[in-house]
Write an enzyme that holds these catalytic residues in place. Structure first.
Site, PDB file in Angstrom:
ATOM      1  N   GLU A  79       0.844  -1.191   0.000  1.00  0.00           N
ATOM      2  CA  GLU A  79       0.000   0.000   0.000  1.00  0.00           C
ATOM      3  C   GLU A  79       0.882   1.244   0.000  1.00  0.00           C
ATOM      4  O   GLU A  79       0.412   2.350   0.269  1.00  0.00           O
ATOM      5  CB  GLU A  79      -0.963   0.015   1.197  1.00  0.00           C
ATOM      6  CG  GLU A  79      -0.310  -0.029   2.561  1.00  0.00           C
ATOM      7  CD  GLU A  79      -1.343   0.001   3.684  1.00  0.00           C
ATOM      8  OE1 GLU A  79      -1.902   1.087   3.919  1.00  0.00           O
ATOM      9  OE2 GLU A  79      -1.582  -1.043   4.300  1.00  0.00           O
ATOM     10  N   CYS A 111      -3.474  -3.523   4.504  1.00  0.00           N
ATOM     11  CA  CYS A 111      -2.526  -4.528   4.985  1.00  0.00           C
ATOM     12  C   CYS A 111      -2.918  -5.958   4.610  1.00  0.00           C
ATOM     13  O   CYS A 111      -2.215  -6.901   4.972  1.00  0.00           O
ATOM     14  CB  CYS A 111      -2.395  -4.435   6.506  1.00  0.00           C
ATOM     15  SG  CYS A 111      -1.894  -2.808   7.092  1.00  0.00           S
ATOM     16  N   THR A 152       3.759   3.713  16.100  1.00  0.00           N
ATOM     17  CA  THR A 152       3.428   2.456  15.416  1.00  0.00           C
ATOM     18  C   THR A 152       3.860   2.485  13.947  1.00  0.00           C
ATOM     19  O   THR A 152       3.325   1.763  13.120  1.00  0.00           O
ATOM     20  CB  THR A 152       1.923   2.146  15.509  1.00  0.00           C
ATOM     21  OG1 THR A 152       1.175   3.167  14.844  1.00  0.00           O
ATOM     22  CG2 THR A 152       1.480   2.059  16.956  1.00  0.00           C
ATOM     23  N   SER A 201     -10.413   1.654  14.321  1.00  0.00           N
ATOM     24  CA  SER A 201      -9.704   0.642  13.552  1.00  0.00           C
ATOM     25  C   SER A 201      -9.486  -0.630  14.364  1.00  0.00           C
ATOM     26  O   SER A 201      -9.621  -1.746  13.833  1.00  0.00           O
ATOM     27  CB  SER A 201      -8.354   1.187  13.072  1.00  0.00           C
ATOM     28  OG  SER A 201      -7.762   0.310  12.140  1.00  0.00           O
ATOM     29  N   HIS A 233      -2.136 -10.245  12.039  1.00  0.00           N
ATOM     30  CA  HIS A 233      -1.600  -8.991  11.513  1.00  0.00           C
ATOM     31  C   HIS A 233      -1.253  -8.100  12.703  1.00  0.00           C
ATOM     32  O   HIS A 233      -2.041  -7.954  13.640  1.00  0.00           O
ATOM     33  CB  HIS A 233      -2.635  -8.298  10.621  1.00  0.00           C
ATOM     34  CG  HIS A 233      -2.283  -6.872  10.338  1.00  0.00           C
ATOM     35  ND1 HIS A 233      -1.096  -6.510   9.745  1.00  0.00           N
ATOM     36  CD2 HIS A 233      -2.956  -5.711  10.601  1.00  0.00           C
ATOM     37  CE1 HIS A 233      -1.048  -5.187   9.640  1.00  0.00           C
ATOM     38  NE2 HIS A 233      -2.164  -4.690  10.146  1.00  0.00           N
ATOM     39  N   LYS A 242      -4.493  -8.846  21.957  1.00  0.00           N
ATOM     40  CA  LYS A 242      -5.915  -8.517  22.057  1.00  0.00           C
ATOM     41  C   LYS A 242      -6.745  -9.411  21.140  1.00  0.00           C
ATOM     42  O   LYS A 242      -7.821  -9.887  21.519  1.00  0.00           O
ATOM     43  CB  LYS A 242      -6.138  -7.045  21.690  1.00  0.00           C
ATOM     44  CG  LYS A 242      -5.577  -6.042  22.682  1.00  0.00           C
ATOM     45  CD  LYS A 242      -5.848  -4.624  22.209  1.00  0.00           C
ATOM     46  CE  LYS A 242      -5.275  -3.603  23.185  1.00  0.00           C
ATOM     47  NZ  LYS A 242      -5.511  -2.206  22.721  1.00  0.00           N
ATOM     48  N   ASN A 276       5.576  -1.595  12.420  1.00  0.00           N
ATOM     49  CA  ASN A 276       4.498  -1.958  11.499  1.00  0.00           C
ATOM     50  C   ASN A 276       5.028  -2.022  10.072  1.00  0.00           C
ATOM     51  O   ASN A 276       5.682  -1.085   9.596  1.00  0.00           O
ATOM     52  CB  ASN A 276       3.373  -0.927  11.592  1.00  0.00           C
ATOM     53  CG  ASN A 276       2.097  -1.362  10.907  1.00  0.00           C
ATOM     54  OD1 ASN A 276       2.037  -2.415  10.279  1.00  0.00           O
ATOM     55  ND2 ASN A 276       1.065  -0.547  11.023  1.00  0.00           N
TER      56      ASN A 276
END
Length: 407
Positions: A79, A111, A152, A201, A233, A242, A276
C-alpha cells in the site's frame, strides 16, 4: 498434491529508532510504548531505500541458490506504491534478473493484500504444479511526526516462494472472509501519510476477526483448540494479544497470560524490532514463529488472521511440514537485525521530512544502505535502481525540507 510456502525470507531497513528515544523526545514514559504497544524499535528507511529495494533484498535469498525458471508469476503486495501505473514488481524483476516469460502484478488493499496474493499464488500452482509463484509484500508505515500513530510506524519486506509439495507450510482449503466499506484508515493520493481513527480501527479489526472466523468454521475450518499456534496482523505487538483473547472468548476459552505467551511470543519477536510493515506484517510474524518457537511444530496447524483497513479480513490455516527447521534462515535474519544502525531523533526527522522531486529535477542519493540493492537517483521522473556495487556516485542529496524549485 498440496501447495504452500516452500521458502520465505524477510528484510528490515538499515536504520532504526528506539522507541525509548521517541518516548524521551515526546515526554512520555517509555513503558507506554515498550509495554503498552509491545514495541521496542521501529524501522526507518535510509534515503536510498524504499519498498522496491526492501523487496529485492528480501527476495534475493529465495532465488540466489535455486533456479528461477519455474517462477512464472511475481505478485507484489503493497500500500506504499511508488508509481500509480507501473507495478513495483517490474523493478524487482530486473534487479533479480528473472526470466521474461512471467506475469507481474501489484496488489493493494491496505494490509490485507499479501494474503490475497498468497491465495492467488496457491490457485495458480494448483492449476499447474510445475510452475512456482514469487509473492512479495513490502511497505512503509507513515503516520506523521507528533501524531498518535507515530510510535506504530515502521517498515519491512517479506518474500515467499509458493510451490507444490512445499518444504515449510501447506495451505488448508478452508478460509473465511469478511469485508465492509468503512473509514478506519486510509491515505488519499495527495498525501504521503495515512489518516487513521485508531480506536475505530482496533474495533473493526476485532469485528473482522469474529466474522471471518465464523466463515472459516462454516467452510470446514479446524477447531480453535486444534490450532497449535496463531499469527495475527500486527500494527503493533499488543494488537496480536488482544486479537487472540477475543478469538478465545468467541470459542468460549479463558486463557491465562502464560498460555497466551506460549502461543504468541515467538511470532511477535521480529515485529517488535521493525515496527508496522503493513502487508508484510502477518508473514514476518509467521516467519518469526517458524524460526523462534522452541517447540517442534512439524505436522502442527497454524491459524492466521489477515486484516486490511477499509476493510477486508481473512482467517485461514496452514500446516507446518516435517523437516522445516532445516531451511531456517534464523541466523541470517538475526545478523541483519544486529547490523542495523540506530539513529537519533534529529536524524529520524531529517529522513522523515526529506522532500522528493516532483518535477523531474534530478536527485542523486548518497549511499546509506548496507543492502544489496538501493535507489541511486531520481531522474526525469524515473526511479533509478541498481545493485549497490554498481553505484559510483557519493554525491549528497539536499536534506532540507524545502519544496524543490521546479522553474
Amino acid at each position: 498434491m498440496f501447495v504452500g510456502i516452500d521458502d520465505i525470507s524477510f528484510y528490515a531497513s538499515d536504520f532504526y529508532l528506539s522507541l525509548a528515544t521517541l518516548a524521551q523526545h515526546n515526554g512520555k514514559d517509555p513503558n507506554k510504548y515498550l509495554q503498552g504497544l509491545g514495541q521496542h524499535q521501529m524501522g526507518v528507511l535510509p534515503c536510498d531505500e524504499d519498498i522496491v529495494t526492501m523487496a529485492a533484498n528480501a527476495a534475493y535469498p529465495l532465488v540466489a541458490n535455486k533456479g528461477t525458471d519455474k517462477i512464472r508469476t511475481l505478485l507484489f503486495a503493497t500500500e506504499s506504491g511508488v508509481d500509480q501505473s507501473k507495478a513495483a514488481g517490474l523493478y524487482v524483476h530486473r534487479l533479480l534478473n528473472l526470466h521474461q516469460n512471467m506475469r507481474i502484478i501489484e496488489l493493494k488493499q491496505a494490509c490485507y493484500s499479501a494474503t490475497a496474493a498468497l491465495q492467488m499464488a496457491c490457485a495458480l500452482v494448483e492449476k499447474n504444479p510445475q510452475h512456482e509463484v514469487l509473492v512479495i509484500a513490502s511497505d512503509v508505515a507513515r503516520y506523521g511526526l507528533n501524531t498518535p500513530g507515530e510510535a506504530t510506524q515502521g517498515c519491512g519486506a517479506v518474500a515467499m516462494r509458493i510451490t507444490a509439495q512445499p518444504r515449510l507450510l501447506s495451505m488448508d482449503a478452508a478460509c473465511g472472509c469478511y469485508s465492509e466499506e468503512i473509514m478506519d484508515f486510509w491515505r488519499p493520493n495527495y498525501m504521503d501519510t495515512a489518516l487513521v481513527d485508531g480506536k475505530f480501527s482496533a474495533q473493526a479489526y476485532l469485528k473482522a476477526l469474529k466474522y471471518s472466523w465464523n466463515d472459516y468454521q462454516q467452510t470446514g475450518g479446524r477447531p480453535f483448540a486444534s490450532l497449535a499456534r496463531f499469527c495475527y496482523h500486527l500494527p503493533f505487538g499488543k494488537m496480536g494479544e488482544k486479537a487472540h483473547r477475543k478469538l478465545a472468548l468467541i470459542n468460549k476459552f479463558s486463557l491465562t497470560e502464560e498460555e497466551i505467551s506460549d502461543t504468541l511470543l515467538s511470532s511477535l519477536l521480529y515485529n517488535r524490532y521493525i515496527g508496522n510493515s503493513y502487508a508484510a506484517s502477518l508473514y514476518i510474524c509467521l516467519l518469526s514463529l517458524l524460526e523462534n518457537d522452541e517447540s517442534d511444530l512439524s505436522g502442527k496447524p497454524v491459524g492466521l488472521f489477515s486484516y486490511g483497513s477499509g476493510c477486508v479480513g481473512e482467517f485461514f490455516s496452514m500446516e507446518v511440514q516435517p523437516g522445516y527447521q532445516a531451511f531456517s534462515r534464523k541466523q541470517q535474519h538475526f545478523d541483519m537485525l544486529e547490523k542495523r544502525t540506530e539513529i537519533d531523533y534529529q536524524r529520524y526527522t531529517e529522513l522523515f521530512n526529506l522532500q522528493w522531486s516532483t518535477c523531474g529535477k534530478e536527485m542523486i542519493l548518497p549511499k546509506q544502505t548496507k543492502g544489496r540493492y538501493r535507489l541511486g537517483a531520481i531522474r526525469n521522473h524515473q526511479r533509478i535502481y541498481e545493485p549497490v556495487s554498481e553505484i559510483k556516485t557519493t554525491s549528497k542529496v539536499n536534506m532540507n525540507t524545502q519544496t524543490d524549485n521546479c522553474y
